[in-house]
Design an enzyme around this catalytic site. Structure first.
Site, PDB file in Angstrom:
ATOM      1  N   PHE A 117      66.324 -16.898 -22.304  1.00 35.80           N
ATOM      2  CA  PHE A 117      65.475 -16.373 -23.366  1.00 35.80           C
ATOM      3  C   PHE A 117      64.425 -17.419 -23.754  1.00 35.80           C
ATOM      4  O   PHE A 117      64.750 -18.566 -24.036  1.00 35.80           O
ATOM      5  CB  PHE A 117      66.317 -16.004 -24.593  1.00 35.80           C
ATOM      6  CG  PHE A 117      65.488 -15.514 -25.740  1.00 35.80           C
ATOM      7  CD1 PHE A 117      64.758 -14.329 -25.634  1.00 35.80           C
ATOM      8  CD2 PHE A 117      65.404 -16.238 -26.924  1.00 35.80           C
ATOM      9  CE1 PHE A 117      63.971 -13.889 -26.685  1.00 35.80           C
ATOM     10  CE2 PHE A 117      64.624 -15.794 -27.977  1.00 35.80           C
ATOM     11  CZ  PHE A 117      63.901 -14.621 -27.854  1.00 35.80           C
ATOM     12  N   GLN A 118      63.179 -17.019 -23.737  1.00 34.96           N
ATOM     13  CA  GLN A 118      62.033 -17.876 -24.069  1.00 34.96           C
ATOM     14  C   GLN A 118      61.945 -19.134 -23.213  1.00 34.96           C
ATOM     15  O   GLN A 118      61.497 -20.182 -23.670  1.00 34.96           O
ATOM     16  CB  GLN A 118      62.041 -18.235 -25.564  1.00 34.96           C
ATOM     17  CG  GLN A 118      61.837 -16.991 -26.423  1.00 34.96           C
ATOM     18  CD  GLN A 118      61.500 -17.305 -27.864  1.00 34.96           C
ATOM     19  OE1 GLN A 118      61.940 -18.311 -28.405  1.00 34.96           O
ATOM     20  NE2 GLN A 118      60.726 -16.432 -28.482  1.00 34.96           N
ATOM     21  N   LYS A 158      66.407 -28.459 -25.749  1.00 38.80           N
ATOM     22  CA  LYS A 158      67.056 -28.386 -27.055  1.00 38.80           C
ATOM     23  C   LYS A 158      68.254 -29.329 -27.137  1.00 38.80           C
ATOM     24  O   LYS A 158      68.488 -29.953 -28.175  1.00 38.80           O
ATOM     25  CB  LYS A 158      67.474 -26.939 -27.336  1.00 38.80           C
ATOM     26  CG  LYS A 158      67.705 -26.686 -28.812  1.00 38.80           C
ATOM     27  CD  LYS A 158      67.776 -25.206 -29.116  1.00 38.80           C
ATOM     28  CE  LYS A 158      68.086 -24.984 -30.592  1.00 38.80           C
ATOM     29  NZ  LYS A 158      68.215 -23.555 -30.912  1.00 38.80           N
ATOM     30  N   MET A 179      25.544 -13.845 -27.018  1.00 39.24           N
ATOM     31  CA  MET A 179      25.137 -14.575 -25.817  1.00 39.24           C
ATOM     32  C   MET A 179      25.249 -13.698 -24.565  1.00 39.24           C
ATOM     33  O   MET A 179      24.404 -13.743 -23.682  1.00 39.24           O
ATOM     34  CB  MET A 179      25.985 -15.843 -25.662  1.00 39.24           C
ATOM     35  CG  MET A 179      25.535 -16.736 -24.535  1.00 39.24           C
ATOM     36  SD  MET A 179      23.826 -17.233 -24.715  1.00 39.24           S
ATOM     37  CE  MET A 179      23.992 -18.843 -25.456  1.00 39.24           C
ATOM     38  N   GLU A 228      49.574 -20.593 -32.260  1.00 44.95           N
ATOM     39  CA  GLU A 228      49.643 -21.902 -31.598  1.00 44.95           C
ATOM     40  C   GLU A 228      48.294 -22.336 -31.051  1.00 44.95           C
ATOM     41  O   GLU A 228      48.003 -23.525 -30.982  1.00 44.95           O
ATOM     42  CB  GLU A 228      50.696 -21.895 -30.489  1.00 44.95           C
ATOM     43  CG  GLU A 228      52.145 -21.837 -30.981  1.00 44.95           C
ATOM     44  CD  GLU A 228      52.641 -20.429 -31.241  1.00 44.95           C
ATOM     45  OE1 GLU A 228      51.828 -19.469 -31.176  1.00 44.95           O
ATOM     46  OE2 GLU A 228      53.847 -20.257 -31.513  1.00 44.95           O
TER      47      GLU A 228
HETATM   48  C1  LIG Z   1      37.691 -16.835 -24.982  1.00 41.21           C
HETATM   49  C2  LIG Z   1      36.360 -16.443 -24.463  1.00 41.21           C
HETATM   50  N1  LIG Z   1      36.158 -15.187 -24.006  1.00 41.21           N
HETATM   51  C3  LIG Z   1      34.946 -14.821 -23.535  1.00 41.21           C
HETATM   52  C4  LIG Z   1      33.907 -15.699 -23.513  1.00 41.21           C
HETATM   53  C5  LIG Z   1      32.547 -15.280 -22.951  1.00 41.21           C
HETATM   54  N2  LIG Z   1      31.518 -15.373 -23.997  1.00 41.21           N
HETATM   55  C6  LIG Z   1      30.680 -16.427 -24.120  1.00 41.21           C
HETATM   56  S1  LIG Z   1      29.630 -16.290 -25.394  1.00 41.21           S
HETATM   57  C7  LIG Z   1      30.231 -14.780 -25.788  1.00 41.21           C
HETATM   58  C8  LIG Z   1      29.667 -14.011 -26.949  1.00 41.21           C
HETATM   59  C9  LIG Z   1      29.912 -14.661 -28.241  1.00 41.21           C
HETATM   60  O1  LIG Z   1      29.618 -13.757 -29.251  1.00 41.21           O
HETATM   61  P1  LIG Z   1      29.699 -14.157 -30.756  1.00 41.21           P
HETATM   62  O2  LIG Z   1      30.957 -14.880 -31.039  1.00 41.21           O
HETATM   63  O3  LIG Z   1      29.438 -12.953 -31.584  1.00 41.21           O
HETATM   64  O4  LIG Z   1      28.523 -15.213 -30.911  1.00 41.21           O
HETATM   65  P2  LIG Z   1      26.950 -15.046 -30.671  1.00 41.21           P
HETATM   66  O5  LIG Z   1      26.665 -15.308 -29.236  1.00 41.21           O
HETATM   67  O6  LIG Z   1      26.577 -13.664 -31.089  1.00 41.21           O
HETATM   68  O7  LIG Z   1      26.357 -16.092 -31.547  1.00 41.21           O
HETATM   69  C10 LIG Z   1      31.255 -14.399 -24.924  1.00 41.21           C
HETATM   70  C11 LIG Z   1      31.964 -13.117 -24.976  1.00 41.21           C
HETATM   71  C12 LIG Z   1      34.180 -17.011 -23.969  1.00 41.21           C
HETATM   72  N3  LIG Z   1      33.248 -17.961 -23.949  1.00 41.21           N
HETATM   73  N4  LIG Z   1      35.387 -17.346 -24.463  1.00 41.21           N
END
Ligand SMILES: Cc1ncc(C[n+]2csc(CCOP(=O)(O)OP(=O)(O)O)c2C)c(N)n1
Lengths: 176, 577
Positions: free
Chosen positions: B129-130, B179, B492, B67
């Protein structure tokens, strides 16, 4: 830096819809602001609800929050006021042991002097009601607590503003 | 001719007919011009799915694999088309899985209507349920939401939902339908919503504010425009261009605003904020008049607010009154729709060019080019850079592709370097920064604009958050181009660990699967590139492919994104290395 906080009374005119309380209280909750009191009722306009909230915060915060409240789809208009800009009342009731009414003369005087009113008396307890400003209610509570209060409860604030709130006019400008 | 048909259909939908609530839902969607929706079925929404089966020649339901994917696809669809995206789910877990996408749409002002099934009304509140209180759960992240327990409420509420989602500052709306309401029969008629009492989507513009702003602009020596998505949402691109061209003002963008004017436009001076360009960030603290248009001074854009543009008079063009003075105190607020406001201010503006001021931007760009851009786009060191991949994509797309990015280093690189000739071409999760957004959003974007190239760019981390949507791509034959910039790290976060946590790489290294094999497992053409010599050819092959295509590029493991405004620092303290 924390800005100086003040007490504000917030008046919100809204559509009468389920779920709006959740939306509005969430705006305060997100910013860690405690709602001191809250009251919701019908208003002078049919099918329009009116909310009165009391909160302590800085005026700068207050302005931003009013913007967020106003932005909700079902909010017609939100206002905030300082104590000087409104006429307000709060109401409270006390439940006390009936024998006090007969044994403690002082109690009758307190009731009379504070313009409170006895709502009911029965064998075990009697109930006093008082409407007024916050300080008056607090004073009455202090005076009665000497004798022992069985139950005490206090309503949210209700208020009207000294200035006009042009809700009816505003409603005309919304397109239907 | 055109008007006549519209009137006829209006009449046709207005006469009443006895139908079920679930059929009414589908009829309402059709009346709102919905021809595609994304979702996942389940018990509490089965009656509506049953109706969709009947109407499948008119309305295409895309079965996503989760979803969350449905919401992001609906967002991608909405962002590229400007129309309302629609997502659907069953009660309970189906509904809660929508929340991330709804929150994302809320903060990025994306028009979306989500429809969830709910347990029968006599079971509400019984922990059936749900059953989940999805209206309660979604309240803080929706523009509006509502629960329907009677079939007769469906037409009015759905009409209102579409109106609210799309009008003013757009946003997501959730409608929960029990529903029994889906089964119940009633006399159906449909009227589009044209207004809701208590809701004023566009505030009135005060002509005095236009005059005051024009005066500030006309007297400015060093004006700077910072623009955001508001330009795109109000379709103000032309008015905006006319405005900045007449006034000759250097203009910088937030990542949701980019593509409103072509990247190569001479007045476009680049990206603002944490990983934005050197010149617009530094010169924000030097301009004398800062003109913000359709942007909300997000903290990623402003850095430390106490040191943000303190010297400047601030003019804010804004549709949402709650945004004015929220983060940055303005001198003149111009409330209203950006397009209308820009059109009204144009005649009040003097023609100007500010050559010396423009030269400052050029000088700082030259520094950034030498220190950063050159090495990103044309590296000579070993190890592929994310920038050079973007450079190759630009060469192949000639600025015509829509770029859908996920969240992380690759996102910043994509936003910094992708070239755009067309508006609504940069689709990314700005405000929420939702990893996993990119791939499903690209599906929606491609379906809304099948004639366009849609390139999704993800990191190895975010890609795996919604990797299952490869199944949707395969089943729907959606010809998206999928690029994964694989650095075997949550890049990042690793960059922050390197710079601010003494290189302690706590849980950011990823052991990845064979991405090419996975794509092939979904019958999607796939290729992996590890060497510079292969890159150009591989990107060309991908872009020329008529079908979906997966390209994994193994990039340097510890590459960093610069410039950077460290969090808490001022935009003028931007670091180049
Ligand atoms: C759902 C979610 N969980 C955690 C984060 C924190 N976060 C921001 S950037 C990042 C790393 C992203 O890594 P990747 O997808 O490998 O991309 P890169 O930075 O290596 O290009 C994380 C964990 C987020 N933005 N969104």
């Amino acid at each position: 830096m924390e800005k100086e906080t003040k007490q504000f009374t917030v008046s919100v005119y809204t559509e009468n819809n389920i779920g709006l309380l959740n939306r509005i209280s969430a705006i305060f909750q997100r910013r860690h602001i405690n709602i001191e009191s809250i009251n919701s009722s019908v208003s002078e306009i049919e099918s329009v609800s009116r909310w009165t909230l009391v909160v302590n915060l800085s005026e700068e915060q207050m302005k931003k929050i009013i913007g967020q409240i106003d932005k909700q789809v079902e909010v017609i208009k939100a206002y905030y006021h300082t104590e000087e800009e409104i006429i307000y009342q709060e109401s409270c009731i006390f439940k006390m042991r009936s024998d006090l009414l007969f044994d403690e003369r002082q109690i009758q005087n307190i009731i009379k002097d504070s313009n409170a009113r006895i709502v009911t008396v029965n064998r075990d307890f009697f109930v006093i009601e008082k409407s007024g400003r916050k300080e008056e209610i607090e004073m009455l509570q202090r005076e009665l607590s000497v004798f022992g209060i069985m139950q005490f409860t206090r309503s949210g604030r209700i208020s009207v503003s000294k200035d006009e709130m042009k809700i009816s006019k505003m409603l005309e400008t919304f397109n239907h | 001719m055109q008007t006549k048909t519209i009137q006829n259909t209006q009449k046709a939908v207005q006469k009443t007919e006895r139908i079920s609530g679930s059929e009414a839902v589908v009829r309402c969607l059709l009346a709102e011009g919905v021809d595609i929706l994304y979702g996942y079925p389940g018990g509490a929404i089965m009656p509506i799915y049953d109706e969709l089966y009947k109407y499948q020649d008119k309305i295409h339901h895309v079965l996503t694999r989760h979803e969350q994917g449905a919401t992001h696809s609906a967002q991608g669809y909405a962002r590229i088309s400007g129309k309302v995206g629609v997502a659907m789910a069953t009660s309970g877990p189906g509904a809660t899985n929508l929340i991330t996408g709804i929150a994302d749409a809320q903060i990025d002002s994306t028009p979306m209507v989500c429809i969830t099934g709910q347990v029968a009304s006599h079971l509400l509140g019984s922990d059936a349920f749900q059953e989940t209180d999805i209206v309660g759960i979604s309240t803080p992240v929706t523009k509006w939401n509502h629960q329907i327990t009677k079939a007769s409420e469906i037409p009015e509420v759905l009409a209102k939902a579409f109106y609210i989602a799309k009008s003013g500052r757009p946003g997501p709306v959730l409608i929960d339908i029990t529903k029994d309401a889906q089964f119940e029969e009633f006399d159906f008629s449909y009227k589009k919503c044209t207004g809701v009492r208590s809701y004023k989507p566009v505030p009135e513009t005060d002509p005095n504010s236009l005059k005051a702003a024009a005066e500030l602009i006309n007297n400015a020596k060093k004006p700077l425009v910072v623009w955001g998505q508001g330009i795109i949402l109000s379709e103000a691109e032309e008015a905006f261009k006319a405005f900045i061209e007449k006034a000759g003002i250097p203009s910088a963008w937030t990542i949701l605003g980019v593509s409103a004017i072509p990247t190569e436009h001479p007045l476009n001076v680049g990206m603002l904020g944490m990983h934005g360009n050197y010149a617009p960030n530094v010169l924000t603290n030097e301009c004398d008049v800062l003109i913000a248009i359709g942007m909300r001074f997000d903290d990623r854009v402003t850095g430390n607010l106490d040191k943000y543009a303190k010297q400047a008079k601030v003019i804010h063009f804004e549709i949402d009154p709650a945004e004015v003075d929220k983060n940055v105190k303005t001198d003149v607020a111009i409330l209203g729709d950006a397009k209308a406001s820009l059109e009204s201010i144009l005649p009040l503006i003097n023609k100007n060019s500010h050559p010396d001021w423009h030269q400052k931007f050029k000088d700082l760009y030259a520094i950034e080019y030498e220190k950063v851009i050159k090495h990103d786009l044309h590296p000579t060191k070993e190890g592929l850079t994310m920038g050079e991949v973007l450079h190759q994509i630009n060469l192949e797309s000639k600025g015509e592709a829509a770029i859908v990015s996920d969240v992380g280093q690759h996102q910043m690189i994509a936003c910094r370097y992708a070239k755009f000739n067309q508006t609504k071409s940069n689709i990314t999760s700005g405000g929420l920064g939702t990893m996993g957004f990119g791939l499903p959003a690209a599906i929606g974007a491609k379906m809304a604009a099948p004639e366009r190239q849609v390139v999704s760019i993800s990191g190895d981390g975010g890609y795996q958050m919604t990797i299952q949507e490869l199944g949707t791509i395969f089943q729907q034959k959606t010809a998206v181009k999928i690029v994964v910039l694989n650095n075997d790290f949550l890049g990042m976060v690793r960059q922050w660990q390197q710079l601010f946590f003494d290189k302690r790489y706590a849980s950011t290294e990823m052991t990845n699967p064979d991405f090419v094999a996975i794509a092939k497992g979904y019958y999607i053409n796939a290729r992996r590139v590890t060497k510079r010599e292969e890159l150009a050819e591989a990107v060309k092959e991908m872009m020329q492919s008529k079908e979906a295509y997966f390209l994994e590029v193994c990039v340097e493991k510890e590459g960093n994104v610069f410039p950077m405004v460290p969090s808490g620092a001022s935009v003028s303290d931007i670091r180049l290395s």
